[in-house]
Design a protein around this motif. Sequence first.
Motif, mmCIF file in Angstrom:
data_model
loop_
_atom_site.group_PDB
_atom_site.id
_atom_site.type_symbol
_atom_site.label_atom_id
_atom_site.label_comp_id
_atom_site.label_asym_id
_atom_site.label_seq_id
_atom_site.Cartn_x
_atom_site.Cartn_y
_atom_site.Cartn_z
ATOM 1 N N PHE A 111 109.672 48.421 -39.093
ATOM 2 C CA PHE A 111 110.264 49.425 -38.192
ATOM 3 C C PHE A 111 111.632 49.903 -38.691
ATOM 4 C CE2 PHE A 111 107.275 47.531 -35.058
ATOM 5 C CZ PHE A 111 106.603 48.704 -34.720
ATOM 6 N N SER A 112 112.371 49.037 -39.349
ATOM 7 C CA SER A 112 113.655 49.439 -39.935
ATOM 8 C C SER A 112 113.437 50.537 -40.968
ATOM 9 C CB SER A 112 114.352 48.236 -40.578
ATOM 10 O OG SER A 112 114.669 47.258 -39.620
ATOM 11 N N GLY A 113 112.368 50.357 -41.781
ATOM 12 C CA GLY A 113 112.044 51.364 -42.786
ATOM 13 C C GLY A 113 111.677 52.696 -42.161
ATOM 14 N N ILE A 114 110.913 52.622 -41.062
ATOM 15 C CA ILE A 114 110.517 53.855 -40.359
ATOM 16 C C ILE A 114 111.745 54.566 -39.792
ATOM 17 C CG2 ILE A 114 109.329 54.754 -38.327
ATOM 18 C CD1 ILE A 114 107.127 52.710 -38.826
ATOM 19 N N PHE A 115 112.609 53.799 -39.122
ATOM 20 C CA PHE A 115 113.805 54.392 -38.521
ATOM 21 C C PHE A 115 114.729 54.994 -39.579
ATOM 22 C CE2 PHE A 115 113.213 51.225 -34.833
ATOM 23 C CZ PHE A 115 112.507 52.171 -34.096
ATOM 24 N N LEU A 116 114.848 54.314 -40.720
ATOM 25 C CA LEU A 116 115.694 54.820 -41.797
ATOM 26 C C LEU A 116 115.152 56.152 -42.333
ATOM 27 C CD1 LEU A 116 118.144 54.310 -43.632
ATOM 28 C CD2 LEU A 116 116.605 53.075 -45.194
ATOM 29 N N THR A 117 113.833 56.209 -42.443
ATOM 30 C CA THR A 117 113.188 57.450 -42.908
ATOM 31 C C THR A 117 113.434 58.594 -41.921
ATOM 32 O OG1 THR A 117 111.445 56.138 -43.965
ATOM 33 C CG2 THR A 117 110.997 58.486 -43.618
ATOM 34 N N ILE A 118 113.286 58.283 -40.632
ATOM 35 C CA ILE A 118 113.494 59.301 -39.595
ATOM 36 C C ILE A 118 114.935 59.801 -39.615
ATOM 37 C CG2 ILE A 118 113.601 59.689 -37.092
ATOM 38 C CD1 ILE A 118 111.208 57.750 -36.841
ATOM 39 N N ILE A 119 115.887 58.867 -39.757
ATOM 40 C CA ILE A 119 117.310 59.240 -39.796
ATOM 41 C C ILE A 119 117.597 60.152 -40.984
ATOM 42 C CG2 ILE A 119 119.652 58.335 -40.178
ATOM 43 C CD1 ILE A 119 118.737 55.843 -38.527
ATOM 44 N N CYS A 120 117.015 59.836 -42.131
ATOM 45 C CA CYS A 120 117.229 60.669 -43.324
ATOM 46 C C CYS A 120 116.645 62.065 -43.124
ATOM 47 C CB CYS A 120 116.576 60.008 -44.550
ATOM 48 S SG CYS A 120 117.422 58.499 -45.090
ATOM 49 N N LEU A 121 115.435 62.109 -42.557
ATOM 50 C CA LEU A 121 114.799 63.408 -42.299
ATOM 51 C C LEU A 121 115.621 64.244 -41.324
ATOM 52 C CD1 LEU A 121 111.035 62.330 -42.060
ATOM 53 C CD2 LEU A 121 112.096 63.682 -43.879
ATOM 54 N N LEU A 122 116.121 63.603 -40.269
ATOM 55 C CA LEU A 122 116.946 64.314 -39.281
ATOM 56 C C LEU A 122 118.240 64.827 -39.904
ATOM 57 C CD1 LEU A 122 116.537 62.095 -36.078
ATOM 58 C CD2 LEU A 122 115.718 64.437 -36.406
ATOM 59 N N ALA A 123 118.826 64.018 -40.786
ATOM 60 C CA ALA A 123 120.071 64.431 -41.447
ATOM 61 C C ALA A 123 119.837 65.675 -42.304
ATOM 62 C CB ALA A 123 120.615 63.288 -42.295
ATOM 63 N N PHE A 124 118.711 65.665 -43.066
ATOM 64 C CA PHE A 124 118.380 66.838 -43.882
ATOM 65 C C PHE A 124 118.088 68.065 -43.012
ATOM 66 C CE2 PHE A 124 117.216 63.668 -47.266
ATOM 67 C CZ PHE A 124 118.135 64.121 -48.207
ATOM 68 N N TYR A 125 117.381 67.826 -41.871
ATOM 69 C CA TYR A 125 117.043 68.944 -40.971
ATOM 70 C C TYR A 125 118.300 69.548 -40.346
ATOM 71 C CZ TYR A 125 115.361 71.492 -36.914
ATOM 72 O OH TYR A 125 115.137 72.470 -35.970
ATOM 73 N N LEU A 126 119.220 68.697 -39.896
ATOM 74 C CA LEU A 126 120.456 69.189 -39.289
ATOM 75 C C LEU A 126 121.287 69.990 -40.290
ATOM 76 C CD1 LEU A 126 121.524 66.081 -37.156
ATOM 77 C CD2 LEU A 126 120.771 68.299 -36.293
ATOM 78 N N LYS A 127 121.281 69.522 -41.538
ATOM 79 C CA LYS A 127 122.007 70.247 -42.583
ATOM 80 C C LYS A 127 121.382 71.620 -42.802
ATOM 81 C CE LYS A 127 123.796 69.833 -47.290
ATOM 82 N NZ LYS A 127 123.856 69.014 -48.511
ATOM 83 N N TYR A 128 120.038 71.646 -42.841
ATOM 84 C CA TYR A 128 119.323 72.922 -43.000
ATOM 85 C C TYR A 128 119.594 73.845 -41.820
ATOM 86 C CZ TYR A 128 115.444 76.128 -42.301
ATOM 87 O OH TYR A 128 114.697 77.256 -42.021
ATOM 88 N N LEU A 129 119.543 73.276 -40.608
ATOM 89 C CA LEU A 129 119.749 74.071 -39.399
ATOM 90 C C LEU A 129 121.150 74.664 -39.363
ATOM 91 C CD1 LEU A 129 118.445 74.952 -36.708
ATOM 92 C CD2 LEU A 129 119.382 72.886 -35.666
#
Length: 357
Positions: free
Chosen positions: A23-41
Amino acid sequence: MNTNDILGYFENTSLIIKLVWFFSGIFLTIICLLAFYLKYLRNYLRANEKIVDKYQAKYESYLVTYLYAGNDNEAFSPEQLKIIDKLKKSIANPFKRKIIVSILLKLRNEISGEMGESIDKLFVKLGLLRYSLAKLRNKKWEVIAIGIRELTQFKIKAVHKIIMNNINHPKKEVRKEMQLYLVYLYAFKGLDFLNVLQTSLSEWDQIQLLEILQINNDTQIADIRPWLKSSNDSVVVFTLKLAKVYNQFEAKEELIELLHHKSEDVRINTISALSDLNIFEAKNILKNNFNERSHEEQIAFIKMMANVYEAGDKPFILEQIHHENSEIRLLIMEILKNINFEEYALYEAEFKKALIA
């Protein structure tokens, strides 16, 4: 520690630790994706803002030129027609159309007189009217409300029958925009919707309608008497406010009848209206059944007595010194004080006893 050691450790560890790592791996992946999305947005919004600013400056320049290019000889001058052709090319694009409408609304709120009327004509000439009317057919209530608001601000009178279709719309926001449209453009004549209104007029709606009526300063005041007989209590309450503001003394008989209305709120507002209009005939009715009325009605009547007091009312006033309600007792003493200060002193001691009791 090499890869084999790590894999060996992971295989031999407990199930709970494996799940924690998973689950740590999943959460880390989600956080990275959100960070990239926020930067794009953020980059997208900045770019979009620059585009909006660019078109806004362009269209504002067109519209200011349009306003000062008019003449008294023609509906649209040759220079204005050139600007209209340029703007029409942009209207087909929803993004650009939204910017043009927002600028027009801004200008319409800031400008009045002939220039304001020129903006109203431009709104129709550009073909924007059909887009506002299309919003009235939308399934989303907020889009309908925006459409009505646009038609109100650009003073489009020809569509009032279509607007009236929303008189009993389930969403109060749509009903409010419809009511504001009618009163803003037609003043007292626009209040005809009260004849068929089934939903409630909120206190805020009533305040807004009264404010618009006073701004319009219409001298042709409607006959309010039919609305005083409405089955919609909120319509009756609003009409009572109209009676007060516009001194509708000719509705005296209908007002007196409302003292026996089934709604306490209507009766209280009626007493207030009768007081403002100094209708003395209501006093005897209210005195005769004073004890049968609610405390709120009694308070409203005692406040009324301060306006319409006569010498013959003195026995009734003195009876209320011992009233169980402290607010009523205070109002009574205030009336006595204003009528005759010397006489007030004679009853002050008795009043204090009643207050202590």
